[in-house]
Scaffold this motif. Structure first.
Motif, PDB file in Angstrom:
ATOM      1  N   VAL A  90       3.241  19.488   2.363  1.00 32.07           N
ATOM      2  CA  VAL A  90       3.268  18.059   2.000  1.00 32.07           C
ATOM      3  C   VAL A  90       1.842  17.530   1.846  1.00 32.07           C
ATOM      4  O   VAL A  90       1.512  16.833   0.885  1.00 32.07           O
ATOM      5  N   ARG A  91       0.969  17.901   2.791  1.00 30.10           N
ATOM      6  CA  ARG A  91      -0.439  17.450   2.732  1.00 30.10           C
ATOM      7  C   ARG A  91      -1.090  17.903   1.428  1.00 30.10           C
ATOM      8  O   ARG A  91      -1.793  17.145   0.774  1.00 30.10           O
ATOM      9  N   THR A  92      -0.846  19.162   1.077  1.00 31.86           N
ATOM     10  CA  THR A  92      -1.451  19.699  -0.146  1.00 31.86           C
ATOM     11  C   THR A  92      -0.917  18.990  -1.384  1.00 31.86           C
ATOM     12  O   THR A  92      -1.664  18.657  -2.305  1.00 31.86           O
ATOM     13  N   GLN A  93       0.397  18.736  -1.399  1.00 26.31           N
ATOM     14  CA  GLN A  93       1.014  18.182  -2.608  1.00 26.31           C
ATOM     15  C   GLN A  93       0.885  16.668  -2.724  1.00 26.31           C
ATOM     16  O   GLN A  93       0.739  16.136  -3.820  1.00 26.31           O
ATOM     17  N   LEU A  94       0.973  15.955  -1.585  1.00 26.86           N
ATOM     18  CA  LEU A  94       1.002  14.479  -1.657  1.00 26.86           C
ATOM     19  C   LEU A  94      -0.163  13.802  -0.939  1.00 26.86           C
ATOM     20  O   LEU A  94      -0.542  12.692  -1.286  1.00 26.86           O
ATOM     21  N   GLY A  95      -0.699  14.460   0.094  1.00 21.97           N
ATOM     22  CA  GLY A  95      -1.779  13.848   0.876  1.00 21.97           C
ATOM     23  C   GLY A  95      -1.399  13.744   2.346  1.00 21.97           C
ATOM     24  O   GLY A  95      -0.320  14.198   2.751  1.00 21.97           O
ATOM     25  N   MET A 127       0.833  -1.201   0.000  1.00 22.30           N
ATOM     26  CA  MET A 127       0.000   0.000   0.000  1.00 22.30           C
ATOM     27  C   MET A 127       0.875   1.261   0.000  1.00 22.30           C
ATOM     28  O   MET A 127       1.842   1.328   0.740  1.00 22.30           O
ATOM     29  N   SER A 128       0.521   2.224  -0.832  1.00 22.28           N
ATOM     30  CA  SER A 128       1.323   3.442  -0.930  1.00 22.28           C
ATOM     31  C   SER A 128       0.873   4.464   0.116  1.00 22.28           C
ATOM     32  O   SER A 128      -0.291   4.832   0.176  1.00 22.28           O
ATOM     33  N   ARG A 129       1.799   4.883   0.960  1.00 22.71           N
ATOM     34  CA  ARG A 129       1.520   5.893   1.987  1.00 22.71           C
ATOM     35  C   ARG A 129       2.325   7.149   1.673  1.00 22.71           C
ATOM     36  O   ARG A 129       3.225   7.111   0.837  1.00 22.71           O
ATOM     37  N   VAL A 130       2.024   8.219   2.388  1.00 18.54           N
ATOM     38  CA  VAL A 130       2.845   9.425   2.268  1.00 18.54           C
ATOM     39  C   VAL A 130       3.874   9.415   3.401  1.00 18.54           C
ATOM     40  O   VAL A 130       3.510   9.355   4.578  1.00 18.54           O
ATOM     41  N   ALA A 131       5.140   9.458   3.015  1.00 17.64           N
ATOM     42  CA  ALA A 131       6.230   9.398   3.992  1.00 17.64           C
ATOM     43  C   ALA A 131       6.987  10.720   3.997  1.00 17.64           C
ATOM     44  O   ALA A 131       7.381  11.224   2.944  1.00 17.64           O
ATOM     45  N   ASN A 150      11.388   2.825  -2.902  1.00 17.19           N
ATOM     46  CA  ASN A 150      11.381   1.462  -3.454  1.00 17.19           C
ATOM     47  C   ASN A 150      10.222   0.629  -2.899  1.00 17.19           C
ATOM     48  O   ASN A 150       9.752  -0.307  -3.550  1.00 17.19           O
ATOM     49  N   ASP A 151       9.770   0.995  -1.686  1.00 13.75           N
ATOM     50  CA  ASP A 151       8.624   0.285  -1.083  1.00 13.75           C
ATOM     51  C   ASP A 151       7.292   0.758  -1.671  1.00 13.75           C
ATOM     52  O   ASP A 151       6.236   0.267  -1.280  1.00 13.75           O
ATOM     53  N   GLY A 152       7.348   1.761  -2.552  1.00 15.70           N
ATOM     54  CA  GLY A 152       6.128   2.212  -3.224  1.00 15.70           C
ATOM     55  C   GLY A 152       5.451   3.405  -2.580  1.00 15.70           C
ATOM     56  O   GLY A 152       4.338   3.770  -2.966  1.00 15.70           O
ATOM     57  N   HIS A 153       6.117   4.011  -1.586  1.00 17.70           N
ATOM     58  CA  HIS A 153       5.489   5.154  -0.916  1.00 17.70           C
ATOM     59  C   HIS A 153       5.756   6.464  -1.667  1.00 17.70           C
ATOM     60  O   HIS A 153       6.736   6.580  -2.398  1.00 17.70           O
ATOM     61  N   ARG A 154       4.893   7.449  -1.459  1.00 16.77           N
ATOM     62  CA  ARG A 154       5.167   8.820  -1.897  1.00 16.77           C
ATOM     63  C   ARG A 154       6.076   9.455  -0.837  1.00 16.77           C
ATOM     64  O   ARG A 154       5.867   9.185   0.362  1.00 16.77           O
ATOM     65  N   VAL A 155       7.047  10.250  -1.264  1.00 15.74           N
ATOM     66  CA  VAL A 155       8.075  10.686  -0.308  1.00 15.74           C
ATOM     67  C   VAL A 155       8.260  12.202  -0.333  1.00 15.74           C
ATOM     68  O   VAL A 155       8.426  12.799  -1.398  1.00 15.74           O
ATOM     69  N   ALA A 156       8.238  12.805   0.855  1.00 12.74           N
ATOM     70  CA  ALA A 156       8.558  14.224   0.998  1.00 12.74           C
ATOM     71  C   ALA A 156       9.919  14.353   1.669  1.00 12.74           C
ATOM     72  O   ALA A 156      10.133  13.823   2.761  1.00 12.74           O
ATOM     73  N   ALA A 209       7.324  12.499  -5.487  1.00 12.03           N
ATOM     74  CA  ALA A 209       8.197  13.031  -4.431  1.00 12.03           C
ATOM     75  C   ALA A 209       8.189  14.553  -4.470  1.00 12.03           C
ATOM     76  O   ALA A 209       8.087  15.150  -5.545  1.00 12.03           O
ATOM     77  N   VAL A 210       8.303  15.169  -3.296  1.00 13.78           N
ATOM     78  CA  VAL A 210       8.429  16.623  -3.225  1.00 13.78           C
ATOM     79  C   VAL A 210       9.565  16.969  -2.272  1.00 13.78           C
ATOM     80  O   VAL A 210       9.933  16.169  -1.405  1.00 13.78           O
ATOM     81  N   ALA A 211      10.113  18.158  -2.467  1.00  9.35           N
ATOM     82  CA  ALA A 211      11.151  18.668  -1.573  1.00  9.35           C
ATOM     83  C   ALA A 211      10.614  19.899  -0.868  1.00  9.35           C
ATOM     84  O   ALA A 211       9.950  20.729  -1.487  1.00  9.35           O
ATOM     85  N   VAL A 212      10.885  20.001   0.418  1.00 11.85           N
ATOM     86  CA  VAL A 212      10.504  21.203   1.155  1.00 11.85           C
ATOM     87  C   VAL A 212      11.710  21.651   1.984  1.00 11.85           C
ATOM     88  O   VAL A 212      12.220  20.877   2.806  1.00 11.85           O
TER      89      VAL A 212
END
Ligand SMILES: NC(=O)c1ccc[n+]([C@@H]2O[C@H](COP(=O)([O-])OP(=O)(O)OC[C@H]3O[C@@H](n4cnc5c(N)ncnc54)[C@H](O)[C@@H]3O)[C@@H](O)[C@H]2O)c1
Length: 247
Positions: free
Chosen positions: A73-78, A1-5, A24-30, A53-56
């Motif tokens: 991060v919430r706005t961009q990825l969830g 399952m893809s989570r926001v990390a 690599n585990d399939g997560h979205r990454v900030a 992926a996003v950078a802040v």
């Protein structure tokens, strides 16, 4: 399952390896880091890997900046469901030469920074009834470290904070564990070696039973497990990744 990390300090060293592992585990990454340019590069690498992926750019010791970073991060990825805190500063100062300013900066980045990020992430995890927190502490926080009174104290605090959050949120589907590395090859370690504050790798390996320095990937692999669905019954633990140097 893809989570926001969210990974703090994700632009360099262990944090960078952890971002790659979670990607690599399939997560979205900030990637959160005070070095915004390096964070951008790290996020671009993850995107090239097919990851959202996003950078802040953020100083984790700044309360309002941390809140704004998590909002972004919430706005961009969830909603944020995984948090790994790797951002920290480290150095060596003889105990009687640690100034109050230096002491306060270590506390602000390493301990308050961890607190602020945990506090910013937890509401999403509570709402989701699922969350995974991994703090990167240090062997210095377990057993002390010569000429690192300021650093060791902050890392001991991170261990206690993590255990307490684990207790407070254990019945809400949220786990919190801490990984205290010993000596891991990273830009931080190399800087300290170049400054003559730490011995060369050949010497360091003699005090590590496994006979080699740690790699970012060693820490990332454990973080990936602790952030997985399968690790839901592991909480409040100090999981050393140290080649047997601290047992
Ligand atoms: N490398 C080791 O041997 C070792 C050993 C024990 C613990 N650790 C811990 O592992 C973690 C990562 O260390 P590393 O070796 O990868 O170091 P590193 O210096 O390579 O990476 C740390 C990252 O944190 C960022 N950072 C620093 N201050 C920040 C701030 N105020 N706000 C946001 N970001 C900030 C830096 O820009 C950098 O990208 C740290 O918590 C460190 O204490 C490392």
């Amino acid at each position: 399952m893809s989570r926001v990390a969210v990974v703090t300090g994700g632009a360099s060293g262990l944090g960078h390896a952890i971002c790659t592992g979670l990607s690599n585990d399939g997560h979205r990454v900030a990637v959160l880091d005070i070095d915004a340019e390096a964070a951008d590069k790290a996020a671009a690498q993850l995107q090239a890997n097919g990851t959202a992926a996003v950078a802040v750019g953020v100083d984790v010791s700044d309360e309002h900046a941390v809140q704004a970073a998590f909002d972004s991060v919430r706005t961009q990825l969830g909603a944020v469901e995984i948090l790994v805190t790797s951002a920290a500063i480290a150095g060596f100062t003889r105990f009687d030469r640690i100034t109050l300013d230096e002491w306060n900066r270590y506390l602000a980045v390493n301990l308050t920074g961890t607190f602020l990020c945990l506090r910013a992430a937890l509401p999403d995890m509570v709402a989701a009834k699922w969350g995974r927190i991994v703090t990167i502490s240090s062997a210095a926080g377990q057993q002390g470290a010569r000429r690192q009174g300021h650093y060791a104290a902050t890392k001991g605090g991170v261990i206690a904070l993590t255990k307490t959050v684990a207790l407070d949120y254990a019945n809400k589907g949220i786990t919190a564990n801490t990984v205290p590395p010993f000596v891991v090859d990273s830009p931080m370690l190399r800087r300290q070696q170049e400054e003559g504050k730490l011995p060369a790798a050949e010497y360091l390996t003699q005090v590590i039973p496994a006979g080699r320095l740690g790699a970012g990937e060693d820490v990332a692999a454990v973080c990936s497990f602790l952030c997985s669905e399968a690790a839901g019954y592991v909480t409040g633990q100090v999981i050393g990744v140290n080649g047997g140097a601290v047992i």
